[in-house]
Design a protein around this motif. Structure first.
Motif, PDB file in Angstrom:
ATOM      1  N   ILE A  56       0.825  -1.210   0.000  1.00  0.00           N
ATOM      2  CA  ILE A  56       0.000   0.000   0.000  1.00  0.00           C
ATOM      3  C   ILE A  56       0.862   1.265   0.000  1.00  0.00           C
ATOM      4  CG2 ILE A  56      -0.333   0.122   2.507  1.00  0.00           C
ATOM      5  CD1 ILE A  56      -2.944   0.958  -0.199  1.00  0.00           C
ATOM      6  N   GLU A  57       2.000   1.224   0.667  1.00  0.00           N
ATOM      7  CA  GLU A  57       2.874   2.405   0.692  1.00  0.00           C
ATOM      8  C   GLU A  57       3.497   2.656  -0.677  1.00  0.00           C
ATOM      9  OE1 GLU A  57       5.464   2.847   4.086  1.00  0.00           O
ATOM     10  OE2 GLU A  57       4.054   1.742   5.350  1.00  0.00           O
ATOM     11  N   ILE A  58       3.807   1.597  -1.393  1.00  0.00           N
ATOM     12  CA  ILE A  58       4.344   1.739  -2.752  1.00  0.00           C
ATOM     13  C   ILE A  58       3.243   2.316  -3.654  1.00  0.00           C
ATOM     14  CG2 ILE A  58       5.411   0.553  -4.708  1.00  0.00           C
ATOM     15  CD1 ILE A  58       7.080   0.221  -2.145  1.00  0.00           C
ATOM     16  N   ALA A  59       2.048   1.750  -3.562  1.00  0.00           N
ATOM     17  CA  ALA A  59       0.924   2.191  -4.385  1.00  0.00           C
ATOM     18  C   ALA A  59       0.560   3.656  -4.094  1.00  0.00           C
ATOM     19  CB  ALA A  59      -0.282   1.288  -4.158  1.00  0.00           C
ATOM     20  N   GLU A  60       0.572   4.037  -2.825  1.00  0.00           N
ATOM     21  CA  GLU A  60       0.250   5.425  -2.459  1.00  0.00           C
ATOM     22  C   GLU A  60       1.251   6.393  -3.080  1.00  0.00           C
ATOM     23  OE1 GLU A  60      -1.855   4.800   1.911  1.00  0.00           O
ATOM     24  OE2 GLU A  60       0.297   5.158   1.809  1.00  0.00           O
ATOM     25  N   ALA A  61       2.516   6.077  -2.990  1.00  0.00           N
ATOM     26  CA  ALA A  61       3.545   6.958  -3.559  1.00  0.00           C
ATOM     27  C   ALA A  61       3.385   7.055  -5.073  1.00  0.00           C
ATOM     28  CB  ALA A  61       4.941   6.457  -3.199  1.00  0.00           C
ATOM     29  N   ALA A  62       3.181   5.921  -5.721  1.00  0.00           N
ATOM     30  CA  ALA A  62       3.057   5.907  -7.177  1.00  0.00           C
ATOM     31  C   ALA A  62       1.828   6.677  -7.644  1.00  0.00           C
ATOM     32  CB  ALA A  62       3.001   4.475  -7.684  1.00  0.00           C
ATOM     33  N   SER A  63       0.744   6.571  -6.893  1.00  0.00           N
ATOM     34  CA  SER A  63      -0.485   7.251  -7.317  1.00  0.00           C
ATOM     35  C   SER A  63      -0.390   8.765  -7.142  1.00  0.00           C
ATOM     36  CB  SER A  63      -1.694   6.713  -6.561  1.00  0.00           C
ATOM     37  OG  SER A  63      -1.622   7.072  -5.198  1.00  0.00           O
ATOM     38  N   PHE A  64       0.490   9.223  -6.282  1.00  0.00           N
ATOM     39  CA  PHE A  64       0.642  10.658  -6.046  1.00  0.00           C
ATOM     40  C   PHE A  64       1.376  11.352  -7.192  1.00  0.00           C
ATOM     41  CE2 PHE A  64       2.959  14.313  -4.332  1.00  0.00           C
ATOM     42  CZ  PHE A  64       1.908  15.045  -3.802  1.00  0.00           C
ATOM     43  N   TYR A  65       2.318  10.664  -7.802  1.00  0.00           N
ATOM     44  CA  TYR A  65       3.184  11.273  -8.809  1.00  0.00           C
ATOM     45  C   TYR A  65       2.734  10.931 -10.222  1.00  0.00           C
ATOM     46  CZ  TYR A  65       6.302  12.312  -4.958  1.00  0.00           C
ATOM     47  OH  TYR A  65       6.833  12.789  -3.798  1.00  0.00           O
ATOM     48  N   THR A  66       2.498  11.972 -11.038  1.00  0.00           N
ATOM     49  CA  THR A  66       2.085  11.749 -12.416  1.00  0.00           C
ATOM     50  C   THR A  66       3.229  11.254 -13.286  1.00  0.00           C
ATOM     51  OG1 THR A  66       2.516  14.061 -12.999  1.00  0.00           O
ATOM     52  CG2 THR A  66       0.262  13.486 -12.322  1.00  0.00           C
ATOM     53  N   MET A  67       4.448  11.318 -12.787  1.00  0.00           N
ATOM     54  CA  MET A  67       5.594  10.866 -13.586  1.00  0.00           C
ATOM     55  C   MET A  67       5.667   9.346 -13.674  1.00  0.00           C
ATOM     56  SD  MET A  67       8.664  11.823 -11.023  1.00  0.00           S
ATOM     57  CE  MET A  67       8.807  11.165  -9.398  1.00  0.00           C
ATOM     58  N   PHE A  68       4.789   8.653 -12.957  1.00  0.00           N
ATOM     59  CA  PHE A  68       4.747   7.194 -13.014  1.00  0.00           C
ATOM     60  C   PHE A  68       3.436   6.752 -13.663  1.00  0.00           C
ATOM     61  CE2 PHE A  68       7.336   7.896  -9.058  1.00  0.00           C
ATOM     62  CZ  PHE A  68       8.553   7.500  -9.601  1.00  0.00           C
ATOM     63  N   PRO A  69       3.421   6.584 -14.988  1.00  0.00           N
ATOM     64  CA  PRO A  69       2.186   6.149 -15.639  1.00  0.00           C
ATOM     65  C   PRO A  69       1.753   4.777 -15.153  1.00  0.00           C
ATOM     66  CG  PRO A  69       3.986   6.399 -17.237  1.00  0.00           C
ATOM     67  CD  PRO A  69       4.522   6.751 -15.898  1.00  0.00           C
ATOM     68  N   LYS A  70       0.446   4.564 -15.115  1.00  0.00           N
ATOM     69  CA  LYS A  70      -0.109   3.322 -14.562  1.00  0.00           C
ATOM     70  C   LYS A  70      -0.419   2.271 -15.631  1.00  0.00           C
ATOM     71  CE  LYS A  70       0.099   5.706 -10.831  1.00  0.00           C
ATOM     72  NZ  LYS A  70       0.999   6.777 -11.163  1.00  0.00           N
ATOM     73  N   LYS A  71      -0.197   2.617 -16.878  1.00  0.00           N
ATOM     74  CA  LYS A  71      -0.386   1.651 -17.961  1.00  0.00           C
ATOM     75  C   LYS A  71       0.581   2.011 -19.081  1.00  0.00           C
ATOM     76  CE  LYS A  71      -4.196   4.297 -19.938  1.00  0.00           C
ATOM     77  NZ  LYS A  71      -5.560   4.296 -20.391  1.00  0.00           N
ATOM     78  N   PRO A  72       0.843   1.073 -19.974  1.00  0.00           N
ATOM     79  CA  PRO A  72       1.777   1.368 -21.070  1.00  0.00           C
ATOM     80  C   PRO A  72       1.329   2.592 -21.866  1.00  0.00           C
ATOM     81  CG  PRO A  72       1.275  -0.975 -21.004  1.00  0.00           C
ATOM     82  CD  PRO A  72       0.343  -0.301 -20.029  1.00  0.00           C
ATOM     83  N   ARG A  73       2.297   3.336 -22.312  1.00  0.00           N
ATOM     84  CA  ARG A  73       2.033   4.536 -23.099  1.00  0.00           C
ATOM     85  C   ARG A  73       2.772   4.441 -24.417  1.00  0.00           C
ATOM     86  NH1 ARG A  73       2.108   9.345 -18.625  1.00  0.00           N
ATOM     87  NH2 ARG A  73       0.055   8.878 -17.808  1.00  0.00           N
TER      88      ARG A  73
END
Length: 158
Positions: A56-73
């Motif tokens: 959950i801590e990894i997911a929270e950090a990743a969801s905060f930053y737009t520099m980490f896309p959540k799906k292939p681009r």
């Protein structure tokens, strides 16, 4: 495992540098992003195991930053600034123009996986609006003609 051995070793090496493991979350996400081009729940779970931090801590950090896309681009990430300065200078019509030109909506990727179009809150280039960031490069004082030239150049290089 989705992360390759090199990435896992790099994440472990970075984690050793921090007295508190939690501080290694962003460097670990960066390593994963560089390898894959995106991060998602599967990657968060792998990072969680590697640096022994709750998922959950990894997911929270990743969801905060737009520099980490959540799906292939796409190969080229087109980020159109839509903050007030850019909006006043025509970013909304620029987004509509790009949607029509690329035949996609914001948040989508072209069928050839070349372009992904998103809007972002602010890219800090207010005096040169409207502007777009493509991957790590800024393109400012945009017009439709400049956008057409830019897209053609990227298609040729792509």
């Amino acid at each position: 495992m989705i992360l390759n051995e090199k990435s896992i070793a790099e994440i472990k090496d970075k984690a050793k540098r921090y007295p508190k493991r939690k501080s290694a979350i962003l460097p670990a996400l960066t390593v994963a992003y560089r390898q894959l081009g995106y991060v998602d729940d599967t990657i968060y779970k792998e990072i969680s195991k590697v640096i022994e931090i709750p998922f959950i801590e990894i997911a929270e950090a990743a969801s905060f930053y737009t520099m980490f896309p959540k799906k292939p681009r796409g190969k080229y990430l087109l980020q159109v600034c839509n903050n007030i300065s850019c909006a006043l200078m025509g970013s909304d019509s620029m987004i509509q123009y790009l949607e029509g030109k690329l035949k996609i909506n914001k948040g989508e990727t072209t069928g050839d996986n070349l372009f992904t179009l998103i809007s972002v809150e602010c890219l800090g280039s207010c005096s040169t609006a409207p502007m777009i960031q493509i991957n790590n490069d800024y393109y400012e004082n945009l017009t439709r003609d400049k956008v057409d030239e830019l897209l053609e150049k990227l298609r040729t290089e792509g």
